[in-house]
Design an enzyme around this catalytic site. Sequence first.
Site, PDB file in Angstrom:
ATOM      1  CE  LYS A 241      -1.941   1.159   8.998  1.00 31.54           C
ATOM      2  NZ  LYS A 241      -2.765   2.554   9.032  1.00 31.54           N
ATOM      3  CG  ASN A 242      -3.696   1.515   5.183  1.00 30.70           C
ATOM      4  OD1 ASN A 242      -3.561   1.559   6.397  1.00 30.70           O
ATOM      5  ND2 ASN A 242      -2.889   1.689   4.391  1.00 30.70           N
TER       6      ASN A 242
ATOM      7  CB  CYS B  46       1.764   8.615  10.427  1.00 30.03           C
ATOM      8  SG  CYS B  46       2.072   7.098  10.920  1.00 30.03           S
TER       9      CYS B  46
ATOM     10  NE  ARG C  54      -1.556  11.598   6.251  1.00 31.81           N
ATOM     11  CZ  ARG C  54      -1.969  10.228   6.841  1.00 31.81           C
ATOM     12  NH1 ARG C  54      -0.936  10.025   7.856  1.00 31.81           N
ATOM     13  NH2 ARG C  54      -2.368   9.063   6.049  1.00 31.81           N
TER      14      ARG C  54
ATOM     15  CG  ASP D 272       1.363   3.469   3.077  1.00 30.82           C
ATOM     16  OD1 ASP D 272       1.674   4.489   3.568  1.00 30.82           O
ATOM     17  OD2 ASP D 272       0.132   3.111   3.370  1.00 30.82           O
TER      18      ASP D 272
ATOM     19  NE  ARG E 119      -0.853   4.385  13.953  1.00 30.59           N
ATOM     20  CZ  ARG E 119      -0.514   5.250  12.902  1.00 30.59           C
ATOM     21  NH1 ARG E 119       0.366   5.920  12.779  1.00 30.59           N
ATOM     22  NH2 ARG E 119      -1.533   5.204  11.976  1.00 30.59           N
TER      23      ARG E 119
END
Length: 417
Positions: free
Chosen positions: A22-23, A116, A121, A304, A396
Site C-alpha cells: 500500500k505505502n 489516520c 502529522r 507501522d 484501507r
Amino acid sequence: MKKIVIEGGAPIRGEIHVSGAKNAVLPLIAATLLTEGVCTIDECPWLSDVDTMCRVLTYLGAKTGFSDNRLSIDTCGLKSVATPGELVRKMRASFLIMGPLLARFGKVRMSLPGGCAIGARPIDLHLKGFEAMGARISIGPGYIEAEAPKLTGAHIYLDFPSVGATENLMMAASLAEGPTIIDNAAQEPEIVDLSNMLSAMGANIKGAGTSIIRINGVSSLRPAMHTVIPDRVEAGSFMVLAAASGGELIISNVIAEHLKSVIAKLQEAGVVVEIGYDGVHVIGNEHIHPLDIKTLPYPGFPTDMQAQFMPLLAIAKGASVVTETVFENRFMHVAELQKMNADIKIDGHSAVINGVSRLRGAEVSATDLRAGAAMIIAGCIAEGVTTIDHIDHIQRGYENICDKLAAVGARIKTVES
Ligand code: UD1
C-alpha cells in the site's frame, strides 16, 4: 456498519500470500501525474486507500481501470489542478499529488490532508522543500496553494527523514530545472520503488535508499509499466500472528531484507524465522521472551509494526518496553488491548507491557489501520470471541484480510452489525 468477528484459539497453520505494498503504490499512482499517457502498475492491491487515490485522479481528469491486480491510469485528459476536498481530507497520502501537479502544471490548490489520527502529522517539510525549489506557497482556511511557473533544483535538508516529504520532493525534482539534492532523505524500500518507477519514466535519480538522493531534472517524463514491491507491513503482521498464536506460516511474496529489524525482534523473542527464496517460514513458540522495542525511521524498527507486536508481548514471559519515536499519538490500541486483559501502562512515549497468561475476547475498535491489525492478532490468540468495529481502517491497508486468515485456520468473518 461492518464488524469483524473472531473466535480465538484456532490453530494458525498453512501458506499465505502477501499483496503489493500500500505505502508503495500510493506514491506510484501520484507519480503517473508527471506524464501524459497510460501507465500500468502490476501487483496493485485493491484497498480503499487505492480506490480513494484513484478517485482523486479521476476528479483531476485521469481515467483509471483495475483488473487482476493491474491498475492502469491514463493521464491524457487532466483538466484540473484543484483537488477534491472531501477525498483529500480522507487520506493523508493524497498530499503526494502536490509535487507532481506543481512540477507539471506550475500551480496546485490542495485541501489540507487527513488520514489516520496518529498525531499531528504536519506537512511543513514538504512545503519547505517546494519553497526551496522556487514555489510560492499561500495557506488559506483549509487549503494550500503553491505556484511556480518552473521549479528549479535545490539543496534540501530534511529536519526529519519524512517518507512523504522525500517522495513528494523526488517527484517534483524529477521535472525541475537542474539538480536537486535531498539530504537526510527517508531510506524506506517504498522510496526505492518510487525511484525505480520514476527512472523507468525517464527521470535521472541516484541514491534512493540512502540518506542522500540526487535528482537531475529532465524536461518531460514518459509513461511506464511497473510492478509494486510486496507489502512488508502485511508480511510482518502475518509473521507476528504466526508467532503469537504458536502456529506456523509459510509466507510468500516477501523481501526478507525489508524486514530485518522485525525478523531480528521475532528471533530475540524466541520465534523461528527461516528465510527462503521468495518468502519466510515462521514457527511460533509457546514461550515468548519479552522485548525492548524502539520505533525509528528505516532501517530501524517500523512504527507501522509497533501495534502488531503488542499482543505478542502481552503474552510474553516478563516485562517489555515499547517506545514510539516517530509519531506522538500512536498508542490508541493500548486501551483496546486492556479490554482484552492485557497489562499495559503508558509512560510518556513508552508502553510497559507485563505479560499475562491469556488474552480474553472483547468488543474492541480498530482505532487506526495498524491498530486494527493488532486487534485481529489479539482476537486470533484470545480466549473467546472478539468483535472489532471501525474496520474501514483495516480495509484501507489489508487486502482480503479475512479470507486470507480464514484460509490458514483463523475463525474470522465479517458481519453486518
Ligand atoms: C508514511 C507511511 C506511514 C508510516 C510513516 C512512517 C505512507 C502512505 N504512509 O507516512 O504508514 O507510518 O511513513 O514510517 O507511506 N513530519 C513532519 N513534517 C512533515 C512531514 C512529517 O514533522 O512535513 C513528521 C510526522 O508528523 C511524523 C514523522 O515526521 O511524526 C514521520 O512522518 P512521515 O515519514 O512523513 O510519514 P508519512 O509519509 O505521513
